[in-house]
Each structure stands twice: as C-alpha cells, then as structure tokens.
Design an enzyme around this catalytic site. Structure first.
Site, mmCIF file in Angstrom:
data_model
loop_
_atom_site.group_PDB
_atom_site.id
_atom_site.type_symbol
_atom_site.label_atom_id
_atom_site.label_comp_id
_atom_site.label_asym_id
_atom_site.label_seq_id
_atom_site.Cartn_x
_atom_site.Cartn_y
_atom_site.Cartn_z
ATOM 1 N N ASN A 155 40.463 41.254 34.865
ATOM 2 C CA ASN A 155 39.322 41.754 35.691
ATOM 3 C C ASN A 155 40.054 43.244 36.294
ATOM 4 O O ASN A 155 40.614 42.931 37.197
ATOM 5 C CB ASN A 155 38.573 41.101 36.592
ATOM 6 C CG ASN A 155 37.698 41.903 37.422
ATOM 7 O OD1 ASN A 155 37.264 43.113 36.976
ATOM 8 N ND2 ASN A 155 37.243 41.128 38.530
ATOM 9 N N LYS A 171 38.701 45.630 37.698
ATOM 10 C CA LYS A 171 38.012 46.259 38.900
ATOM 11 C C LYS A 171 37.869 47.652 38.960
ATOM 12 O O LYS A 171 38.161 48.333 37.885
ATOM 13 C CB LYS A 171 38.502 45.498 40.136
ATOM 14 C CG LYS A 171 38.718 44.117 40.341
ATOM 15 C CD LYS A 171 38.968 43.561 41.794
ATOM 16 C CE LYS A 171 39.331 42.003 41.249
ATOM 17 N NZ LYS A 171 39.192 41.372 42.750
ATOM 18 N N HIS A 179 29.889 38.270 39.609
ATOM 19 C CA HIS A 179 31.037 38.376 40.381
ATOM 20 C C HIS A 179 30.885 38.500 42.014
ATOM 21 O O HIS A 179 29.963 39.194 42.470
ATOM 22 C CB HIS A 179 32.119 39.553 40.028
ATOM 23 C CG HIS A 179 33.482 39.404 40.539
ATOM 24 N ND1 HIS A 179 33.883 39.777 41.842
ATOM 25 C CD2 HIS A 179 34.753 39.010 39.782
ATOM 26 C CE1 HIS A 179 35.078 39.482 41.888
ATOM 27 N NE2 HIS A 179 35.556 39.273 40.827
ATOM 28 N N GLU A 226 32.358 40.000 44.174
ATOM 29 C CA GLU A 226 32.169 41.220 44.800
ATOM 30 C C GLU A 226 30.911 42.298 44.511
ATOM 31 O O GLU A 226 30.524 43.020 45.344
ATOM 32 C CB GLU A 226 33.439 42.130 44.272
ATOM 33 C CG GLU A 226 34.770 41.666 45.107
ATOM 34 C CD GLU A 226 35.890 41.902 44.138
ATOM 35 O OE1 GLU A 226 35.797 42.638 43.018
ATOM 36 O OE2 GLU A 226 37.004 41.194 44.283
ATOM 37 N N GLU A 271 35.117 30.840 40.699
ATOM 38 C CA GLU A 271 36.070 31.637 41.708
ATOM 39 C C GLU A 271 35.573 31.627 43.153
ATOM 40 O O GLU A 271 34.716 32.250 43.653
ATOM 41 C CB GLU A 271 35.753 33.111 41.225
ATOM 42 C CG GLU A 271 36.166 33.427 40.054
ATOM 43 C CD GLU A 271 36.518 34.969 39.911
ATOM 44 O OE1 GLU A 271 37.536 35.278 39.472
ATOM 45 O OE2 GLU A 271 35.736 35.753 40.237
ATOM 46 N N GLY A 297 41.629 37.827 45.732
ATOM 47 C CA GLY A 297 42.587 38.990 46.283
ATOM 48 C C GLY A 297 43.175 38.586 47.681
ATOM 49 O O GLY A 297 43.653 39.484 48.241
ATOM 50 N N SER A 344 43.591 34.730 42.712
ATOM 51 C CA SER A 344 44.900 34.552 43.078
ATOM 52 C C SER A 344 45.810 33.998 42.088
ATOM 53 O O SER A 344 46.908 33.481 42.142
ATOM 54 C CB SER A 344 45.314 34.411 44.394
ATOM 55 O OG SER A 344 44.647 35.141 45.255
HETATM 56 C C1 PEP Z 1 38.771 38.392 40.593
HETATM 57 O O1 PEP Z 1 38.475 39.662 40.937
HETATM 58 O O2 PEP Z 1 37.987 37.821 39.512
HETATM 59 C C2 PEP Z 1 40.256 37.817 40.866
HETATM 60 C C3 PEP Z 1 40.239 36.548 40.321
HETATM 61 O O3 PEP Z 1 40.806 38.460 41.605
HETATM 62 P P1 PEP Z 1 42.387 37.962 42.181
HETATM 63 O O4 PEP Z 1 43.025 37.550 40.901
HETATM 64 O O5 PEP Z 1 43.070 39.555 42.422
HETATM 65 O O6 PEP Z 1 42.268 37.108 43.279
#
Ligand code: PEP
Length: 267
Positions: free
Chosen positions: A10, A12, A100, A102, A172, A178, A218
């Site tokens: 992703n 972003k 997601h 976000e 998630e 992040g 992460s």
């Molecule tokens: C994500 O945005 O779906 C995600 C898992 O981000 P990160 O790997 O940076 O935690």
C-alpha cells in the site's frame, strides 16, 4: 485447498508518477520468477499512478498485479473527486482496498459505507481487500476479537459465500499501522483465526478455507517470516516497507521461502 499467499504494498499518498514507475521497475528487477511462482505480489499506487504503473507492468511483462487504495460506492455521476469501480476495472486493477483505517479515521468512513464499497468492487470484478482492526483502547480493554468480528459482519453484509471466498480480508490493528509496533505472531493469529471462524459461521467451512486473510501493521522483511508461518495468516498488507524496493522484495522472497517450506500449514 492451499491458499496462495498475497503480499500487497500500500503506497498510500506517496511518490510522484515518475517515482512510482521507477519503484515498480526496481521491484520487477528484484523479484525473480521463483518468488512469483509462490507468492502473489500486488502494488497499490495512488490513483494518478495506476495508468503509468499498469503500462510498465504490461510492456515490461512484470508479474506483479496492481490495485487501488479506495473506490466510490457509486458507479458514476456527480461525485466530484471520486473514482469509480468501472474506472478502476478499465485500468486493469485486480484489487482495491476498502475500509483502511486511515479512510475510516480521516474520511469518517463507517461500516455501512465500507459495505457499499465492497459491493461496488464486486460489481466490477475487483477483489476487495477488506480491512478491519481495533484501536489501542479496544485492544487494552481486551475487546479486539469481538470488535474485528463485528466489523467483518457489517462490512460483508449481503455478500454471498462465493464472493467472500474470492475476497481478501486484512487484519490491521490500528495501533500497529505506521508505528513500528508490530503485533506479535500470536496476537495476529488470534484475530485472523477468529475472523476465519466467523466466515465459517456466516458462510461455510469451504468459504472459510478459501478466503485469504492478511495481517498488516509495521510488517518488514525482519518480522514477516514468523507472521506468515501462522496457519490463518496468508500474507501481508505492507505500508512503509513497500516503498523500499530492496526491503519489499526481500519481504516477498522470505514469504515465498516460508511457504515453499510448509505449504500444508495454510490449507
Ligand atoms: C498499511 O497502511 O496498511 C500498513 C500496514 O502500514 P505500515 O506497514 O506502514 O504499518
């Protein structure tokens, strides 16, 4: 049935279209056929980058697939700034992220809207990558499993078993996205296993055995092996680490190696 692992990057709201093309080329060079033979690798660039990324994938015959990070619940019309399922399908997208955290946080998307987006994706033969996950408060109260199951129920309202089997679910935890704070493999397996059980209850055992469930939060090359070794984790949704071609290709290669060693754990 053995589920094919999926690693989805992703990207972003990062990169210019020129940088996106450069990244996909680097990934193409770094990922050998031996990895693609085992793991499906998807990249999810920002909307303006879909066409150039798709062109590079096609003209250079790279084996990655591409998808989008969101879509509108409507198929077209007066919705300024939105991007529809038909537009994404015409751009050759295989996947689209839906729900997601976000989007839920910054755009106030609730489960009813997420469910409408799941249906919009399915109407246009896009595979929804449906994200669920709890915030830190819910985790600290020990309510994470019930929270994620409730999100899944709402997000998959009126989705048929065949459509669920063809979809992808991503667990998630919001506190891990992040932040550098990855869930332990046990934590991730607990929720992914509970989500698969919930699919079995809502649909049937065959659907639960077919649907792919990813962990995201992460994930890096250094921690992916232990996560994908768990029986109900079929790959990863990767944010930050997907922007670094060396790191992401290593992560994909480690996943492929893990599966080559133990495919029966994921069946
Ligand atoms: C994500 O945005 O779906 C995600 C898992 O981000 P990160 O790997 O940076 O935690």
């Amino acid at each position: 049935m053995t589920r094919r692992p999926l690693i989805a990057g992703n990207w972003k709201m990062n990169l210019t279209h020129v940088e996106a093309v450069e990244l996909v080329r680097k990934l193409g060079a770094a990922l050998p056929d031996a990895v693609h033979d085992v793991v499906e690798v998807a990249v999810l660039p920002a909307f303006p980058h879909l066409h150039p990324v798709r062109t590079v994938l096609a003209t250079e015959q790279l084996r990655m697939v591409h998808g989008a990070q969101d879509l509108a619940p409507q198929d077209g019309g007066a919705y300024t700034g939105d991007v529809s399922g038909p537009m994404l399908a015409a751009l050759g997208c295989r996947y689209v992220l839906v729900g997601h955290s976000e989007r839920r946080e910054h755009h106030h998307e609730d489960d009813a809207l997420v469910n409408a987006k799941v249906h919009a994706a399915l109407r246009h033969r896009l595979t929804p990558l449906v994200c669920v996950g709890e915030g830190l408060g819910v985790r600290e109260q020990g309510r994470h499993v019930e929270h994620c199951r409730a999100q899944l129920d709402a997000d998959l309202t009126a989705v048929t078993p065949a459509q669920v089997a063809a979809s992808v679910i991503a667990y998630e935890p919001v506190w891990a996205i992040g932040t550098g704070r990855v869930a332990t493999p046990d934590d991730a397996q607990q929720v992914c296993g509970a989500l698969r059980e919930r699919v079995a209850e809502r649909c049937d055992a065959a659907t639960a055995g077919a649907v792919r469930i990813l962990y995201g939060g992460s994930v890096k090359a250094d921690n992916v092996a232990e996560l994908v070794a768990r029986p109900d984790i079929d790959g990863a949704l990767v944010g930050g680490a997907s922007l670094d071609a060396d790191e992401f290709s290593r992560l994909c290669a480690i996943t492929a190696g893990r599966y080559r060693g133990s495919t029966d754990e994921h069946s």
